[in-house]
Design an enzyme around this catalytic site. Sequence first.
Site, PDB file in Angstrom:
ATOM      1  N   ASP A 141      -4.297   2.491  10.268  1.00  0.00           N
ATOM      2  CA  ASP A 141      -5.677   2.282  10.712  1.00  0.00           C
ATOM      3  C   ASP A 141      -5.657   1.959  12.215  1.00  0.00           C
ATOM      4  O   ASP A 141      -5.628   2.865  13.035  1.00  0.00           O
ATOM      5  CB  ASP A 141      -6.275   1.163   9.853  1.00  0.00           C
ATOM      6  CG  ASP A 141      -7.748   0.948  10.086  1.00  0.00           C
ATOM      7  OD1 ASP A 141      -8.441   1.879  10.513  1.00  0.00           O
ATOM      8  OD2 ASP A 141      -8.226  -0.174   9.826  1.00  0.00           O
TER       9      ASP A 141
ATOM     10  N   LYS B 191      -5.849   7.357  10.245  1.00  0.00           N
ATOM     11  CA  LYS B 191      -7.215   7.261  10.793  1.00  0.00           C
ATOM     12  C   LYS B 191      -7.110   7.276  12.306  1.00  0.00           C
ATOM     13  O   LYS B 191      -7.165   6.226  12.957  1.00  0.00           O
ATOM     14  CB  LYS B 191      -7.864   5.953  10.335  1.00  0.00           C
ATOM     15  CG  LYS B 191      -7.988   5.782   8.831  1.00  0.00           C
ATOM     16  CD  LYS B 191      -8.840   4.567   8.557  1.00  0.00           C
ATOM     17  CE  LYS B 191      -8.792   4.126   7.136  1.00  0.00           C
ATOM     18  NZ  LYS B 191      -9.639   2.927   6.907  1.00  0.00           N
TER      19      LYS B 191
ATOM     20  N   ASP C  81      -5.815  -0.753  -1.501  1.00  0.00           N
ATOM     21  CA  ASP C  81      -6.650  -1.715  -2.212  1.00  0.00           C
ATOM     22  C   ASP C  81      -7.918  -2.069  -1.468  1.00  0.00           C
ATOM     23  O   ASP C  81      -8.060  -1.848  -0.266  1.00  0.00           O
ATOM     24  CB  ASP C  81      -5.870  -3.020  -2.418  1.00  0.00           C
ATOM     25  CG  ASP C  81      -5.722  -3.797  -1.104  1.00  0.00           C
ATOM     26  OD1 ASP C  81      -5.232  -3.208  -0.120  1.00  0.00           O
ATOM     27  OD2 ASP C  81      -6.130  -4.978  -1.062  1.00  0.00           O
TER      28      ASP C  81
ATOM     29  N   PHE D 243     -13.372   3.628   4.781  1.00  0.00           N
ATOM     30  CA  PHE D 243     -12.475   2.733   4.045  1.00  0.00           C
ATOM     31  C   PHE D 243     -12.151   3.415   2.730  1.00  0.00           C
ATOM     32  O   PHE D 243     -13.040   3.826   1.990  1.00  0.00           O
ATOM     33  CB  PHE D 243     -13.117   1.362   3.810  1.00  0.00           C
ATOM     34  CG  PHE D 243     -12.098   0.354   3.361  1.00  0.00           C
ATOM     35  CD1 PHE D 243     -11.302  -0.303   4.292  1.00  0.00           C
ATOM     36  CD2 PHE D 243     -11.909   0.095   2.011  1.00  0.00           C
ATOM     37  CE1 PHE D 243     -10.324  -1.211   3.871  1.00  0.00           C
ATOM     38  CE2 PHE D 243     -10.938  -0.812   1.588  1.00  0.00           C
ATOM     39  CZ  PHE D 243     -10.148  -1.471   2.526  1.00  0.00           C
ATOM     40  N   VAL D 244     -10.869   3.570   2.449  1.00  0.00           N
ATOM     41  CA  VAL D 244     -10.467   4.299   1.251  1.00  0.00           C
ATOM     42  C   VAL D 244      -9.659   3.408   0.308  1.00  0.00           C
ATOM     43  O   VAL D 244      -9.015   2.446   0.735  1.00  0.00           O
ATOM     44  CB  VAL D 244      -9.680   5.586   1.604  1.00  0.00           C
ATOM     45  CG1 VAL D 244     -10.611   6.643   2.194  1.00  0.00           C
ATOM     46  CG2 VAL D 244      -8.512   5.318   2.544  1.00  0.00           C
TER      47      VAL D 244
ATOM     48  N   GLY E 121       0.778  -1.244   0.000  1.00  0.00           N
ATOM     49  CA  GLY E 121       0.000   0.000   0.000  1.00  0.00           C
ATOM     50  C   GLY E 121       0.807   1.289   0.000  1.00  0.00           C
ATOM     51  O   GLY E 121       0.294   2.333  -0.396  1.00  0.00           O
TER      52      GLY E 121
ATOM     53  N   GLU F  58       4.300   4.468   4.910  1.00  0.00           N
ATOM     54  CA  GLU F  58       3.061   3.672   4.826  1.00  0.00           C
ATOM     55  C   GLU F  58       2.001   4.398   3.998  1.00  0.00           C
ATOM     56  O   GLU F  58       2.000   5.634   3.945  1.00  0.00           O
ATOM     57  CB  GLU F  58       2.499   3.497   6.245  1.00  0.00           C
ATOM     58  CG  GLU F  58       2.582   2.102   6.807  1.00  0.00           C
ATOM     59  CD  GLU F  58       1.661   1.085   6.138  1.00  0.00           C
ATOM     60  OE1 GLU F  58       1.192   1.312   5.000  1.00  0.00           O
ATOM     61  OE2 GLU F  58       1.413   0.047   6.760  1.00  0.00           O
TER      62      GLU F  58
HETATM   63  P1  IMP Z   1      -3.534  -1.374  10.618  1.00  0.00           P
HETATM   64  O1  IMP Z   1      -4.904  -1.652  11.178  1.00  0.00           O
HETATM   65  O2  IMP Z   1      -3.066   0.027  10.947  1.00  0.00           O
HETATM   66  O3  IMP Z   1      -2.539  -2.418  11.035  1.00  0.00           O
HETATM   67  O4  IMP Z   1      -3.679  -1.458   9.058  1.00  0.00           O
HETATM   68  C1  IMP Z   1      -3.639  -2.732   8.482  1.00  0.00           C
HETATM   69  C2  IMP Z   1      -3.675  -2.689   7.007  1.00  0.00           C
HETATM   70  O5  IMP Z   1      -5.049  -2.628   6.646  1.00  0.00           O
HETATM   71  C3  IMP Z   1      -3.045  -1.510   6.298  1.00  0.00           C
HETATM   72  O6  IMP Z   1      -1.664  -1.634   6.088  1.00  0.00           O
HETATM   73  C4  IMP Z   1      -3.806  -1.581   4.995  1.00  0.00           C
HETATM   74  O7  IMP Z   1      -3.251  -2.583   4.179  1.00  0.00           O
HETATM   75  C5  IMP Z   1      -5.181  -2.013   5.426  1.00  0.00           C
HETATM   76  N1  IMP Z   1      -6.105  -0.881   5.528  1.00  0.00           N
HETATM   77  C6  IMP Z   1      -6.543  -0.244   6.622  1.00  0.00           C
HETATM   78  N2  IMP Z   1      -7.425   0.720   6.307  1.00  0.00           N
HETATM   79  C7  IMP Z   1      -7.522   0.692   4.958  1.00  0.00           C
HETATM   80  C8  IMP Z   1      -8.271   1.459   4.006  1.00  0.00           C
HETATM   81  O8  IMP Z   1      -9.032   2.390   4.321  1.00  0.00           O
HETATM   82  N3  IMP Z   1      -8.094   1.107   2.713  1.00  0.00           N
HETATM   83  C9  IMP Z   1      -7.280   0.119   2.298  1.00  0.00           C
HETATM   84  N4  IMP Z   1      -6.566  -0.618   3.144  1.00  0.00           N
HETATM   85  C10 IMP Z   1      -6.690  -0.333   4.464  1.00  0.00           C
HETATM   86 MG    MG Z   2      -4.989  -4.241   1.927  1.00  0.00          MG
END
Ligand code: IMP
Ligand code: MG
Length: 183
Positions: A110, A138, A166, A159-160, A51, A106
């Site tokens: 999220d 976020k 993706d 969700f973007v 990403g 990154e």
């Molecule tokens: P984390 O929850 O910060 O560990 O994020 C985990 C992974 O979820 C990120 O690296 C992205 O691959 C994916 N992700 C989280 N939010 C989004 C979104 O809004 N769009 C696309 N992928 C997301």
């Molecule tokens: Mg993903």
Amino acid sequence: MKSLSEEKVQFMPFEVLLDQDQIARRIAEMGKQITEDYAAQTPVLVGVLKGGVVFLADLMREIKLPMELEFVSAASYRHGTTPSDNVVLGGELSIPLKGRHVLIVEGVVDSGNTVSAILRQIRKLQPVSIEVVTLIDKPASHRMRLDIKYKGFSIGNDFVIGFGLDNTQRYRNLPFIGRVIEQ
Ligand code: IMP
Ligand code: MG
């Protein structure tokens, strides 16, 4: 004929949240800030696959310093006892990070599990400094205290997709950030 995997991919209705010009302007500002903050240094940018790649490609060209490039990949699983135990890092680092200034790049933060796991692993390599750069943050979704020095845009719990991000591996090539519309 559609393949089975194609049938599983749903079309996601979306609207433009951040357009190409807005993103380009913000990345130019971030690059300028990093250029000032790391003056006379040679930082190592560590891109998070997949990403982070589109953002990284643009950001690095806005950094007017000598720099080096590395990649890590991160995949989440639902096992493990703490959320960041569920993140498995892949990729061999060819540049020793000991004594280096490291910037983790990154696409989106999220819950923060992924970036925390990466920070924990990279700290073991003894860089002199380590900071996080994300295009999208976020903050309301963070499940831990996170120190993100450089963020492009803070958004809500949407969700973007696009600009590297993706949904089921699709939409990474959209040149803007789209917000998926819940139906
Ligand atoms: P984390 O929850 O910060 O560990 O994020 C985990 C992974 O979820 C990120 O690296 C992205 O691959 C994916 N992700 C989280 N939010 C989004 C979104 O809004 N769009 C696309 N992928 C997301
Ligand atoms: Mg993903």
